[in-house]
Design a protein around this motif. Structure first.
Motif, mmCIF file in Angstrom:
data_model
loop_
_atom_site.group_PDB
_atom_site.id
_atom_site.type_symbol
_atom_site.label_atom_id
_atom_site.label_comp_id
_atom_site.label_asym_id
_atom_site.label_seq_id
_atom_site.Cartn_x
_atom_site.Cartn_y
_atom_site.Cartn_z
ATOM 1 N N UNK A 1 0.810 -1.217 0.216
ATOM 2 C CA UNK A 1 0.049 0.167 0.062
ATOM 3 C C UNK A 1 1.030 1.283 0.060
ATOM 4 N N UNK A 2 0.588 1.990 -1.025
ATOM 5 C CA UNK A 2 1.483 3.288 -1.221
ATOM 6 C C UNK A 2 0.539 4.465 -0.983
ATOM 7 N N UNK A 3 1.211 5.873 -0.802
ATOM 8 C CA UNK A 3 0.373 6.945 -0.978
ATOM 9 C C UNK A 3 1.200 8.289 -1.660
ATOM 10 N N UNK A 4 0.521 8.743 -2.321
ATOM 11 C CA UNK A 4 1.132 9.944 -3.161
ATOM 12 C C UNK A 4 0.233 11.254 -2.748
ATOM 13 N N UNK A 5 0.750 11.930 -1.904
ATOM 14 C CA UNK A 5 -0.195 13.051 -0.924
ATOM 15 C C UNK A 5 -1.239 12.358 -0.378
ATOM 16 N N UNK A 6 -2.477 12.741 -0.737
ATOM 17 C CA UNK A 6 -3.664 12.143 -0.118
ATOM 18 C C UNK A 6 -4.285 10.821 -0.774
ATOM 19 N N UNK A 7 -3.693 10.469 -1.851
ATOM 20 C CA UNK A 7 -4.074 9.445 -2.902
ATOM 21 C C UNK A 7 -3.379 8.124 -2.498
ATOM 22 N N UNK A 8 -4.509 7.296 -2.148
ATOM 23 C CA UNK A 8 -3.778 5.727 -2.014
ATOM 24 C C UNK A 8 -3.532 5.004 -3.326
ATOM 25 N N UNK A 9 -2.350 4.452 -3.080
ATOM 26 C CA UNK A 9 -2.123 3.623 -4.427
ATOM 27 C C UNK A 9 -1.513 2.161 -4.110
ATOM 28 N N UNK A 10 -1.568 1.418 -5.222
ATOM 29 C CA UNK A 10 -1.230 0.129 -4.919
ATOM 30 C C UNK A 10 0.043 0.012 -5.619
ATOM 31 N N UNK A 11 1.137 -0.383 -4.913
ATOM 32 C CA UNK A 11 2.667 -0.672 -5.261
ATOM 33 C C UNK A 11 2.934 -1.950 -5.450
ATOM 34 N N UNK A 12 3.519 -2.206 -6.586
ATOM 35 C CA UNK A 12 3.855 -3.799 -6.995
ATOM 36 C C UNK A 12 5.581 -3.629 -6.637
ATOM 37 N N UNK A 13 5.989 -4.558 -5.832
ATOM 38 C CA UNK A 13 7.466 -4.239 -5.702
ATOM 39 C C UNK A 13 7.918 -5.749 -6.024
ATOM 40 N N UNK A 14 9.423 -5.864 -6.484
ATOM 41 C CA UNK A 14 10.152 -7.109 -6.546
ATOM 42 C C UNK A 14 11.386 -6.830 -5.795
ATOM 43 N N UNK A 15 11.601 -7.834 -4.631
ATOM 44 C CA UNK A 15 13.008 -7.696 -4.029
ATOM 45 C C UNK A 15 13.774 -8.962 -4.402
ATOM 46 N N UNK A 16 15.129 -8.695 -4.691
ATOM 47 C CA UNK A 16 16.028 -9.713 -5.195
ATOM 48 C C UNK A 16 17.234 -9.361 -4.157
ATOM 49 N N UNK A 17 17.915 -10.577 -3.948
ATOM 50 C CA UNK A 17 19.173 -10.328 -3.207
ATOM 51 C C UNK A 17 20.205 -10.301 -4.079
ATOM 52 N N UNK A 18 21.020 -9.311 -3.749
ATOM 53 C CA UNK A 18 22.244 -9.013 -4.702
ATOM 54 C C UNK A 18 23.318 -10.291 -4.436
ATOM 55 N N UNK A 19 23.839 -10.833 -5.474
ATOM 56 C CA UNK A 19 24.633 -11.935 -5.328
ATOM 57 C C UNK A 19 25.897 -11.823 -4.645
ATOM 58 N N UNK A 20 26.507 -12.647 -3.866
ATOM 59 C CA UNK A 20 27.469 -12.705 -3.100
ATOM 60 C C UNK A 20 27.709 -11.486 -2.185
ATOM 61 N N UNK A 21 26.486 -10.836 -1.895
ATOM 62 C CA UNK A 21 26.335 -9.914 -0.849
ATOM 63 C C UNK A 21 25.178 -9.978 0.345
ATOM 64 N N UNK A 22 25.208 -9.371 1.364
ATOM 65 C CA UNK A 22 24.254 -9.351 2.396
ATOM 66 C C UNK A 22 23.134 -8.123 1.996
ATOM 67 N N UNK A 23 23.156 -7.660 0.804
ATOM 68 C CA UNK A 23 22.203 -6.500 0.473
ATOM 69 C C UNK A 23 21.216 -7.046 -0.409
ATOM 70 N N UNK A 24 19.924 -6.361 -0.390
ATOM 71 C CA UNK A 24 18.807 -6.415 -1.170
ATOM 72 C C UNK A 24 18.367 -5.248 -1.856
ATOM 73 N N UNK A 25 17.916 -5.598 -2.995
ATOM 74 C CA UNK A 25 17.600 -4.574 -4.155
ATOM 75 C C UNK A 25 15.906 -4.729 -4.115
ATOM 76 N N UNK A 26 15.364 -3.437 -3.905
ATOM 77 C CA UNK A 26 13.871 -3.380 -3.918
ATOM 78 C C UNK A 26 13.574 -2.426 -5.378
ATOM 79 N N UNK A 27 12.936 -3.119 -6.254
ATOM 80 C CA UNK A 27 12.264 -2.316 -7.389
ATOM 81 C C UNK A 27 10.911 -2.271 -7.412
ATOM 82 N N UNK A 28 10.462 -1.040 -7.277
ATOM 83 C CA UNK A 28 8.765 -0.915 -7.155
ATOM 84 C C UNK A 28 8.268 0.005 -8.322
ATOM 85 N N UNK A 29 7.098 -0.272 -8.523
ATOM 86 C CA UNK A 29 6.321 0.525 -9.560
ATOM 87 C C UNK A 29 4.778 0.580 -9.217
#
Length: 433
Positions: A122-150
């Motif tokens: 669930x996202x928000x832009x100002x007072x407008x509610x929005x539905x956000x789709x996100x994909x989370x992937x783990x960066x190879x050989x690291x302990x970090x995660x990348x989130x790309x959302x739209x």
């Protein structure tokens, strides 16, 4: 549904049109809904696939750096300059959920437990509610995660346009459906309309045919009872009454015959039939009638030609054709009945030199109650049942009947009986007056 008049037929046509329209609209709407859901599901899958591919591409570029360099914001920004993020939000965080980098187009809350995969947020832009789709992937050989959302804004706008297009064409589909349904209903009702018309005509004709002999009988009896007459006078009146009674009897017999054929209770008994014997029997039945009408009646067949069929039914068919041939003939005319073998088939033909049949009437002469020349039919006492009975009886024994005719020349009816056994010895040729 009982259809007895034009109003009933109109009501039936309207009802059938509505049924066709409703059924067709339900089918069309179900197809539209099915197509829309299939299209939207495909669109959402494409959306996810694009999002996932985008995350993998950016993640592949990022893991080319040393793990310590991931925390270098300038280094990350430099890499991301090569990607047009557009309306995408991007977040890099460690395994503890600490955000190292973010570039947000929409405000949204990440899940507490970070795992690879798709998330709907669930996202928000100002007072407008929005539905956000996100994909989370783990960066190879690291302990970090990348989130790309739209967000779904563009996708949902496209789907709304598609849905509006469907709704826009619904009135046109409705109009087209009504027109086509009315045509289908009219086509479906047409045979019933024709049946009602024929039955009405039959009722009128049958009433006329019954009324005429009844009136004749009544008039002759009334005249005979007015005063005493000589025996010859009474005999003449009784003969007239008998003719009228016979006419009524023939009409009733034909109607009962049709009823038996309709109910499927007419029995068929296949046996070996010698045409010579059958023709001799027919000759004895009709030679008196032929002589009284000054018509020459003749029979011809190959001697001992034998066929397998129902003798009584075949005799009834030929009787109808012979009687018609005599009734509609000219003075000093002829009626010829002859049989010819062709392969394993036998053709039995009844040919006459009568008034003939108009070309436009030939396709309908086997229809019930059809009479091409009504005045002539009434003169001979016919109401259009004889040939119909002959046709149905022919079908009953698995034979075929065909006709050739020319006005003022005569008619030729041919019955083709298939798969017969035969014996040939000489020739049979009997001629009558």
């Amino acid at each position: 549904m009982k259809l007895s008049d034009d109003k009933d037929i109109k009501r039936a046509k309207i009802k059938l049109t509505l049924q066709y329209t409703i059924t067709t609209l339900i089918i069309v709407m179900l197809l539209i809904v099915a197509f829309y859901f299939t299209f939207s599901n495909s669109a959402y899958k494409d959306f996810d696939s694009t999002l996932q591919n985008r995350a993998i591409a950016i993640g592949t570029a990022l893991v080319g750096k040393e793990e310590s360099a991931i925390e270098d914001l300038k280094s990350i920004s430099g890499i991301l300059k090569n990607y047009d993020l557009g309306n995408e939000s991007l977040i890099i965080l460690d395994s503890n959920g600490k955000i190292l980098y973010e570039n947000l187009q929409d405000q949204f809350t990440l899940p507490q437990n970070i795992r690879e995969g798709f998330y709907t947020l669930e996202g928000k832009e100002g007072d407008e509610q929005k539905t956000i789709r996100a994909y989370i992937t783990k960066l190879n050989s690291t302990n970090y995660y990348l989130v790309v959302a739209r967000n779904y804004d563009n996708l949902e706008a496209s789907l709304h346009e598609v849905l509006f297009s469907f709704l826009f064409v619904v009135p046109f589909i409705l109009l087209l459906t009504i027109i086509l349904s009315y045509r289908f209903a009219s086509s479906a009702i047409r045979p019933i309309e024709e049946s009602v018309r024929i039955l009405k005509q039959f009722t009128q004709d049958a009433s006329h045919e019954l009324k005429t002999p009844i009136s004749t009988i009544k008039a002759n009896i009334e005249v005979a009872l007015m005063k005493e007459r000589n025996p010859d006078y009474y005999k003449e009146k009784l003969e007239t009454i008998l003719d009228s009674a016979n006419r009524m009897s023939k009409l009733i017999q034909d109607m009962l015959f049709i009823s038996r054929l309709d109910t499927g209770t007419y029995p068929v008994k296949v046996e070996s039939v010698f045409l010579k014997d059958l023709f001799m029997n027919l000759k004895s039945q009709f030679e008196g009638l032929a002589q009284s009408k000054h018509v020459n009646l003749s029979f011809e067949t190959e001697d001992n030609l034998r066929i397998k069929t129902d003798k009584d039914i075949l005799e009834e068919i030929l009787s109808i054709l012979i009687e018609n041939g005599i009734a509609y003939n000219k003075e000093n005319g002829f009626v010829k009945i002859y049989a010819r073998k062709e392969g394993n088939d036998v053709n039995i033909t009844v040919e006459d030199s009568g008034i003939g049949i108009k070309e436009e009437d030939i396709p309908y002469i086997f229809d019930r109650f059809y009479r091409g020349e009504k005045s002539r039919s009434r003169e001979t006492g016919g109401i259009g049942l004889g040939l119909s009975i002959a046709k149905e009886l022919t079908n009953l024994i698995g034979a075929k009947i065909s006709v050739e005719s020319k006005v003022n020349v005569g008619s030729k009816f041919t019955i083709t009986i298939r798969e017969v056994t035969y014996e040939l010895q000489g020739s049979y040729n009997r001629r009558g007056a």
